[in-house]
Design a protein around this motif. Structure first.
Motif, PDB file in Angstrom:
ATOM      1  N   TYR A  56       0.833  -1.206   0.000  1.00 48.62           N
ATOM      2  CA  TYR A  56       0.000   0.000   0.000  1.00 48.62           C
ATOM      3  C   TYR A  56       0.868   1.257   0.000  1.00 48.62           C
ATOM      4  O   TYR A  56       0.699   2.161  -0.822  1.00 48.62           O
ATOM      5  CB  TYR A  56      -0.882  -0.041   1.238  1.00 48.62           C
ATOM      6  N   ILE A  99      -4.022   2.775  -8.346  1.00 55.01           N
ATOM      7  CA  ILE A  99      -5.430   2.795  -7.945  1.00 55.01           C
ATOM      8  C   ILE A  99      -5.876   1.418  -7.502  1.00 55.01           C
ATOM      9  O   ILE A  99      -6.528   1.267  -6.455  1.00 55.01           O
ATOM     10  CB  ILE A  99      -6.308   3.290  -9.112  1.00 55.01           C
ATOM     11  N   THR A 100      -5.484   0.386  -8.269  1.00 56.36           N
ATOM     12  CA  THR A 100      -5.944  -0.962  -7.923  1.00 56.36           C
ATOM     13  C   THR A 100      -5.417  -1.380  -6.558  1.00 56.36           C
ATOM     14  O   THR A 100      -6.162  -1.942  -5.755  1.00 56.36           O
ATOM     15  CB  THR A 100      -5.484  -1.976  -8.980  1.00 56.36           C
ATOM     16  N   VAL A 109      -7.436   0.490  -3.888  1.00 54.69           N
ATOM     17  CA  VAL A 109      -8.807  -0.005  -3.775  1.00 54.69           C
ATOM     18  C   VAL A 109      -8.816  -1.383  -3.120  1.00 54.69           C
ATOM     19  O   VAL A 109      -9.622  -1.661  -2.230  1.00 54.69           O
ATOM     20  CB  VAL A 109      -9.465  -0.066  -5.171  1.00 54.69           C
ATOM     21  N   LYS A 110      -7.858  -2.244  -3.539  1.00 55.16           N
ATOM     22  CA  LYS A 110      -7.798  -3.591  -2.985  1.00 55.16           C
ATOM     23  C   LYS A 110      -7.609  -3.548  -1.461  1.00 55.16           C
ATOM     24  O   LYS A 110      -8.300  -4.220  -0.703  1.00 55.16           O
ATOM     25  CB  LYS A 110      -6.631  -4.352  -3.621  1.00 55.16           C
ATOM     26  N   GLU A 164      -8.153  -1.025   0.645  1.00 55.50           N
ATOM     27  CA  GLU A 164      -9.283  -0.430   1.359  1.00 55.50           C
ATOM     28  C   GLU A 164     -10.432  -1.427   1.460  1.00 55.50           C
ATOM     29  O   GLU A 164     -11.101  -1.524   2.491  1.00 55.50           O
ATOM     30  CB  GLU A 164      -9.757   0.845   0.645  1.00 55.50           C
ATOM     31  N   CYS A 165     -10.633  -2.182   0.373  1.00 51.85           N
ATOM     32  CA  CYS A 165     -11.697  -3.190   0.409  1.00 51.85           C
ATOM     33  C   CYS A 165     -11.403  -4.238   1.465  1.00 51.85           C
ATOM     34  O   CYS A 165     -12.292  -4.602   2.251  1.00 51.85           O
ATOM     35  CB  CYS A 165     -11.844  -3.865  -0.949  1.00 51.85           C
ATOM     36  N   LEU A 208     -11.578   8.011  -3.898  1.00 50.75           N
ATOM     37  CA  LEU A 208     -11.783   6.562  -3.822  1.00 50.75           C
ATOM     38  C   LEU A 208     -12.331   6.166  -2.467  1.00 50.75           C
ATOM     39  O   LEU A 208     -13.229   5.327  -2.348  1.00 50.75           O
ATOM     40  CB  LEU A 208     -10.469   5.829  -4.088  1.00 50.75           C
ATOM     41  N   LYS A 209     -11.798   6.782  -1.419  1.00 51.12           N
ATOM     42  CA  LYS A 209     -12.243   6.422  -0.068  1.00 51.12           C
ATOM     43  C   LYS A 209     -13.715   6.776   0.137  1.00 51.12           C
ATOM     44  O   LYS A 209     -14.456   6.023   0.780  1.00 51.12           O
ATOM     45  CB  LYS A 209     -11.372   7.125   0.976  1.00 51.12           C
ATOM     46  N   LEU A 243     -15.775   4.187  -1.809  1.00 48.65           N
ATOM     47  CA  LEU A 243     -15.769   2.880  -1.143  1.00 48.65           C
ATOM     48  C   LEU A 243     -16.607   2.918   0.130  1.00 48.65           C
ATOM     49  O   LEU A 243     -17.322   1.968   0.438  1.00 48.65           O
ATOM     50  CB  LEU A 243     -14.338   2.460  -0.830  1.00 48.65           C
TER      51      LEU A 243
END
Lengths: 213, 242, 220
Positions: free
Chosen positions: A101, C2-3, C6-7, C9-10, C94-95, C98
């Motif tokens: 991350y 981005i991926t 997103v991954k 955070e998911c 994005l946050k 989500l």
């Protein structure tokens, strides 16, 4: 890489109307290690934050290659990695996920090679904890994980706030070697610390801060 | 840069001491004249009788409540962009004054409502908007007082005030829209065309008096704000000892 | 980049299933309290249930957005965002999205069930669904803005609603009126368009506003 010079010119900072530091002057350039030392509460962390552009100054300015960092944020942040007092690790992710991350944040253009992350973890001897949740780790290992970001991001300027806290002696030695090799490549390290580790480092720029009152 | 900023506060604090005193007396005199004009000289309204006279307080208070919010947001904007200390202080000191005007407008509106509508409160568009304005003020005051670091607090509340200023027209028009949908055309509060010039003149006068009152209070409050901020500074101690 | 973001955070949402399901449970609890308090007459509910659903959604968004940045702030991740070369605005955007997907979307999915419980006609529950889909992202964004404002406070548990609720009013008015319009057989297109206007006004601005606010909030 282009040569880089960071200078702090007569900076002063207030918090809630109390003076934190006043008239600080400081300059580092390529091959330098800047050490900010001083007693607790003398404003080391605040100065480090100001150097990263996330703390406003009351007066004075911080220049990156003679341009105020406020006006050159994008180029400045492309060269900078900041490891603060807080570890910047998410408690509900494993170490490897956290580092992926963070590396995505630090290298927005290219995806970081997994080898690099692995190497960095090996250097700090935390590879065996790669699938541990951060909340299950000791403070020292958390610190190591957040410091391994330095190796992953491959930036020229390292700004560190109390990098040695919670580290054992072996790791400290290791870490100082890391700073030395970074220095050899022309990198800049700026660190705040209360135990002076300048022993065998050359080109030290010392900034001794004195507390007020 | 630093010195000129502090000097600015110092200059303001010292210069306004006498001005503030005379302004207070001046406002009081003007206010008494205005009340006399509104309550005795102005003619009685043929529809509403004497009860309309409360508009000499209600209408200027309602105007000022909005105007104060605009001033708070604009000074807040200046404070955020150019980092001028006196603007920071002015911005936050506007909030209690504005809340005070809003409360005055609400209370007088309710008092006026009793003889006119037969009840103290009607969910009419203007009263509802005024109530929401009060909530906006309260939010800012509460947020400011919750911070330990008052300078950070000012930045945050300035931001909230600016966002609020953008929102006020949206809120106002949606409330108005909601009101027409639910009640249909009701009695508009103060029928504009019927008001005679002899009634409007005191209203205009009261509006000016309220503005001068605002000026008086904001100067006093800004002085207080400067004192709170600079009380540990040398010049303040020297000045107070003299 | 981005991926990866997103991954991660998911997976954060999936690991704390509480974060995901608490709002939903809360929503159903509040909804089922209304009949207990007001009595189970159907005529009454036909009139008030759209309002009840909306008020409950507000409470739910307040609940979820209250501590939105708290963890990231305590861990120092916000500071890392602000000093990294990535676009902070993009991350924040994005946050927000989500957060909406994981906390509000479940409620939207369960609206048909609520419609069954209260015997809402299909046409009306469709409009309720539509207003929720358009309206809740706006509410969530505003709530998150509020949580960024109160981030610098040592204790900020109860402040957020006081600050944020007035800003919710326009969305509420137009959503409620769209539902009311359809229940009396009037056209409701205009209300939906206005809600869409709010959405497309708030969503693009919010990341920039949030970045600025966070900049002030970590400045202490």
């Amino acid at each position: 890489m282009n040569s880089i010079e960071i200078s702090v010119n007569s900076a002063s900072c207030y918090k809630n109307n109390n003076i934190v530091f006043n008239n600080v002057n400081f300059k580092v350039k390529d091959y330098d290690v800047g050490l900010i030392t001083g007693p607790n509460g003398c404003g080391k962390t605040t100065l480090i934050k100001a150097l990263c552009g996330i703390q406003n100054l009351e007066s004075g300015e911080i220049l990156f290659n003679n341009v105020n960092i406020k006006d050159s944020k994008s180029i400045f942040f492309e060269n900078l990695v900041y490891v603060g007092h807080k570890n910047s690790l998410n408690n509900d992710l494993t170490i490897i996920e956290n580092l992926e991350y963070l590396s995505a944040l630090d290298n927005s253009v290219h995806k970081t090679d997994n080898n690099v992350i692995e190497k960095a973890m090996n250097f700090f001897d935390i590879y065996k904890y790669r699938d541990y949740m951060v909340s299950d780790l000791s403070e020292g290992n958390k610190k190591k994980a957040s410091l391994s970001r330095l190796l992953i991001s491959q930036k020229k300027i390292w700004v560190l706030d109390e990098p040695l806290s919670n580290l054992d002696e072996g790791t400290i030695k290791n870490f100082i070697n890391l700073i030395l090799s970074h220095q050899k490549k022309g990198g800049i390290t700026i660190a705040s610390t209360h135990n002076d580790f300048s022993g065998n480092i050359k080109n030290i720029r010392h900034l001794k801060m004195v507390g007020n009152k | 840069m630093n010195i000129s900023k502090i000097a600015n506060l110092k200059f303001f604090y010292i210069k306004t001491q006498k001005i503030s005193f005379f302004l207070s007396i001046f406002t009081l005199v003007l206010f008494i004249i205005g009340i006399y004009w509104g309550l005795y000289i102005a003619p009685e309204d043929y529809l509403q009788g004497n009860s309309y006279r409360i508009m000499y307080v209600h209408v200027p208070a309602a105007w000022l409540s909005l105007q104060t919010y605009i001033i708070m947001a604009v000074t807040g904007f200046i404070a955020l962009v150019w980092k001028i200390k006196i603007m920071e202080i002015t911005s936050i000191q506007c909030a209690p004054i504005g809340a005070f005007f809003t409360i005055i407008a609400l209370v007088t509106g309710m008092i006026w409502g009793k003889p006119t509508w037969g009840t103290y409160w009607v969910w009419d568009a203007r009263l509802t908007s005024e109530l929401i304005l009060l909530f906006l003020y309260v939010g800012i005051i509460v947020l400011y007082s919750a911070f330990n670091d008052k300078r950070q607090a000012v930045k945050i509340t300035s931001l909230l005030a600016i966002v609020g200023l953008i929102n006020i027209p949206i809120i106002h028009y949606s409330v108005e829209w909601w009101n027409t949908l639910h009640q249909g055309p009701t009695v508009t509060k103060f029928d504009k065309p019927s008001a005679h010039i002899t009634m409007l003149l005191p209203l205009l006068y009261m509006f000016i008096v309220f503005n001068i009152y605002f000026l008086t209070v904001i100067i006093k409050r800004v002085r207080l704000g400067i004192y709170m901020r600079e009380k540990n500074n040398k010049w303040m101690e020297e000045y107070l000892n003299d | 980049m981005i991926t990866t973001i997103v991954k991660k955070e998911c997976s954060l949402y999936f690991r704390n299933l509480n974060n995901m399901f608490l709002p939903l449970i809360f929503f159903f609890l509040i909804i089922s309290i209304f009949p207990l308090v007001l009595g189970p007459e159907k005529i009454l509910f036909d009139k008030i249930i759209p309002g009840v659903i909306w008020i409950t959604s507000i409470l739910t968004t307040l609940l979820t957005s209250n501590n939105f940045f708290k963890d990231d702030y305590n861990n120092g991740i916000i500071e890392t965002y602000m000093t990294s070369e990535s676009s902070v605005e993009l991350i924040l955007f994005l946050k927000i999205i989500l957060c909406w997907i994981f906390t509000c979307f479940p409620i939207v999915i369960f609206i048909p069930l609520v419609s069954l419980l209260f015997d809402i006609p299909f046409q009306i529950s469709l409009v309720i669904l539509l207003t929720l889909i358009i309206g809740t992202p706006v509410l969530i964004s505003i709530g998150i803005f509020g949580s960024a404002l109160t981030l610098g406070l040592a204790k900020n548990n109860t402040l957020l609603p006081v600050i944020i609720l007035p800003f919710y009013i326009p969305v509420l008015i137009f959503s409620a009126s769209a539902i009311e319009a359809v229940s009396v057989g009037l056209p409701y297109g205009m209300q939906i368009y206005i809600l869409l206007a709010f959405l497309f006004l708030v969503l693009p601005i919010m990341p920039y506003l949030l970045k600025y606010t966070l900049g002030i909030s970590i400045n202490n």
